[in-house]
Design an enzyme around this catalytic site. Structure first.
Site, PDB file in Angstrom:
ATOM      1  N   HIS A 115       0.846  -1.188   0.000  1.00 61.89           N
ATOM      2  CA  HIS A 115       0.000   0.000   0.000  1.00 61.89           C
ATOM      3  C   HIS A 115       0.883   1.240   0.000  1.00 61.89           C
ATOM      4  O   HIS A 115       1.810   1.341   0.814  1.00 61.89           O
ATOM      5  CB  HIS A 115      -0.913   0.010   1.234  1.00 61.89           C
ATOM      6  CG  HIS A 115      -1.751   1.257   1.364  1.00 61.89           C
ATOM      7  ND1 HIS A 115      -1.783   2.025   2.503  1.00 61.89           N
ATOM      8  CD2 HIS A 115      -2.592   1.860   0.491  1.00 61.89           C
ATOM      9  CE1 HIS A 115      -2.604   3.052   2.326  1.00 61.89           C
ATOM     10  NE2 HIS A 115      -3.107   2.975   1.117  1.00 61.89           N
ATOM     11  N   SER A 116       0.612   2.154  -0.925  1.00 61.62           N
ATOM     12  CA  SER A 116       1.169   3.502  -0.864  1.00 61.62           C
ATOM     13  C   SER A 116       2.693   3.498  -0.849  1.00 61.62           C
ATOM     14  O   SER A 116       3.318   3.007  -1.791  1.00 61.62           O
ATOM     15  CB  SER A 116       0.578   4.198   0.372  1.00 61.62           C
ATOM     16  OG  SER A 116       0.796   5.574   0.309  1.00 61.62           O
ATOM     17  N   GLN A 117       3.308   3.994   0.237  1.00 55.77           N
ATOM     18  CA  GLN A 117       4.764   4.025   0.321  1.00 55.77           C
ATOM     19  C   GLN A 117       5.367   2.658   0.035  1.00 55.77           C
ATOM     20  O   GLN A 117       6.498   2.549  -0.461  1.00 55.77           O
ATOM     21  CB  GLN A 117       5.187   4.480   1.731  1.00 55.77           C
ATOM     22  CG  GLN A 117       6.681   4.569   1.923  1.00 55.77           C
ATOM     23  CD  GLN A 117       7.071   4.626   3.399  1.00 55.77           C
ATOM     24  OE1 GLN A 117       6.435   4.007   4.252  1.00 55.77           O
ATOM     25  NE2 GLN A 117       8.095   5.400   3.694  1.00 55.77           N
ATOM     26  N   GLY A 155       4.484   0.598  -2.167  1.00 56.23           N
ATOM     27  CA  GLY A 155       4.501   0.254  -3.594  1.00 56.23           C
ATOM     28  C   GLY A 155       5.929   0.079  -4.096  1.00 56.23           C
ATOM     29  O   GLY A 155       6.322  -0.998  -4.553  1.00 56.23           O
ATOM     30  N   HIS A 157      -7.692   7.031   0.150  1.00 56.15           N
ATOM     31  CA  HIS A 157      -6.432   6.280   0.128  1.00 56.15           C
ATOM     32  C   HIS A 157      -6.415   5.085   1.092  1.00 56.15           C
ATOM     33  O   HIS A 157      -5.760   4.085   0.818  1.00 56.15           O
ATOM     34  CB  HIS A 157      -5.302   7.261   0.469  1.00 56.15           C
ATOM     35  CG  HIS A 157      -3.937   6.737   0.243  1.00 56.15           C
ATOM     36  ND1 HIS A 157      -3.542   6.163  -0.948  1.00 56.15           N
ATOM     37  CD2 HIS A 157      -2.849   6.696   1.067  1.00 56.15           C
ATOM     38  CE1 HIS A 157      -2.256   5.810  -0.849  1.00 56.15           C
ATOM     39  NE2 HIS A 157      -1.821   6.103   0.359  1.00 56.15           N
TER      40      HIS A 157
END
Ligand SMILES: *[C@@H]1O[C@H](CO)[C@@H](O)[C@H](O)[C@H]1NC(C)=O
Ligand SMILES: *[C@@H]1O[C@H](CO)[C@@H](O)[C@H](O)[C@H]1NC(C)=O
Length: 362
Positions: free
Chosen positions: A200-202, A204, A339
């Site tokens: 997720h997010s960072q 990735g 998000h």
């Protein structure tokens, strides 16, 4: 007395949500430790906490490794801040073995001031703006579509307060984060064997980097709104700030032909508008050779800042030869998410969509 005890038991069961509904075992271990020594003694550094949840009936060949994003920890997957079962429960109920990590220097993976870089914690305002109540701030155009956070999403709301209390200090340096988790993530795969990564997010970029280090041990990657777009932070960073000099990561990742430095990646501007700056590579594009046989699912919500640029990350990766399927949730009828999609009111609908893809790739 009996009634009071029964009420207590019900309260405990409610707080636990349905997390006991799939019989499973639970254990934890650490990977990636490197001992380091200074004048005060010898200390662990770079180790990563891994929580292992194993359903009694495992129904899939490979486990899922779940990696949280910036300011978060493995709690993201365990249950939602309003006390509903989390994605861990959902995937356990479908027979997946899970490994849930706390990134190195975060949460149960200790940070040591002597060896690790500076850390920071997001304020309540920044969490509300980006995650829980973007529709109140409208920093990016799609924010107005946000409806799925449970509760008001601002300080003083009990669900927000519960979520905010779970926020963690994160390393300020993405390059340091990338380096530490690539090392610990590779150690994890060396220990447990082939897995599907869910990021997720960072996380990735962390997923791309773990796969780059151990391409044969990564069966597939689910990237929930992976940090992007290539080369810049945009949308909530105005003006756009340079980031990810290696396109999809802050530290070197394997391209063919190989790079001698990040500046070898020749950039061509695709879009530069008020919400995103998008670059691709000049043709012929260097290929991300270690990621080419790993199927990737990228998932983007309707109301997140990622709605404005995940397409660009996906196009960059496809140009580099990566097989990416991109699902924009509103295009499949799942509306109003931000998000933190896996914590929101319809979290199980999104889990079901992702699980169908994962089941086809395990
Ligand atoms: C880390 O924080 C300290 C104290 O605020 C500061 O002096 C130092 O410059 C910071 N280091 C980096 C690399 O930003
Ligand atoms: C995007 O456009 C703005 C306004 O014209 C300009 O200042 C900026 O340098 C451009 N950014 C890039 C990366 O080209």
């Amino acid at each position: 007395m009996l009634i009071r005890y029964a009420a207590f038991l019900l309260a405990v069961l409610a707080a636990a949500g349905a997390s006991q509904s799939t019989p499973h075992t639970r254990s934890y271990f650490y990977v990636g430790n490197t001992y380091r020594t200074n004048a005060d003694g010898t200390f662990a550094d770079g180790q990563m906490y891994v929580e292992h949840l194993r359903p009694v009936r495992v129904e899939h060949r490979v486990p899922l490794v779940m990696i949280h994003g910036l300011s978060q920890s493995g709690t993201n997957w365990v249950n939602t801040p309003d006390g509903r079962p989390g994605w861990a429960d959902f995937f356990l109920s479908k027979g997946y073995e899970l490994y849930i990590v706390d990134q190195p220097a975060r949460a149960r993976s200790a940070w040591n001031a002597a060896f690790d870089g500076n850390v920071s914690l997001p304020s309540t305002l920044s969490v509300a703006q980006r995650f829980t109540a973007p529709e109140r701030f409208n920093i990016w155009p799609a924010a107005k579509f946000h409806t799925q956070w449970p509760g008001a999403g601002v300080q003083g709301d009990a669900i927000f307060d519960e979520f905010y209390a779970s926020q963690m200090q994160s390393l300020d340096s993405n390059a340091e984060t990338d380096t530490k988790i690539q090392h610990a993530g590779a150690a994890l795969l060396d220990k447990i064997g082939t897995a599907i990564l869910m990021t997720h997010s960072q996380a990735g970029p962390l997923g791309w980097l773990i796969a780059d280090a151990r391409p044969r041990l990564v069966r597939a990657i689910v990237a929930l709104e992976p940090s992007g777009p290539p080369f810049f932070d945009t949308t909530v960073t105005i003006p756009p700030a340079p980031a990810r000099p290696f396109g999809i990561a802050d530290i070197p990742i394997t391209y063919d032909p190989p790079l001698t430095s990040a500046t070898d990646l020749e950039r061509v501007l695709v879009v530069n508008n008020s919400v995103t700056v998008c670059f691709k590579q000049a043709e012929p594009a260097r290929q991300l050779v270690n990621l080419q046989r790993i199927p990737v699912l990228a998932v983007t919500t309707q109301a997140s800042y990622h709605a404005h640029y995940d397409w660009c990350t996906v196009e960059f990766m496809r140009q580099a030869g990566v097989n990416v399927q991109h699902i924009s949730l509103p295009e499949v009828g799942i509306r109003g998410n931000g998000h933190m999609m896996f914590l929101e009111k319809n979290s199980d609908d999104i889990a079901a969509l992702v699980e169908r893809w994962v089941a086809e790739h395990d």
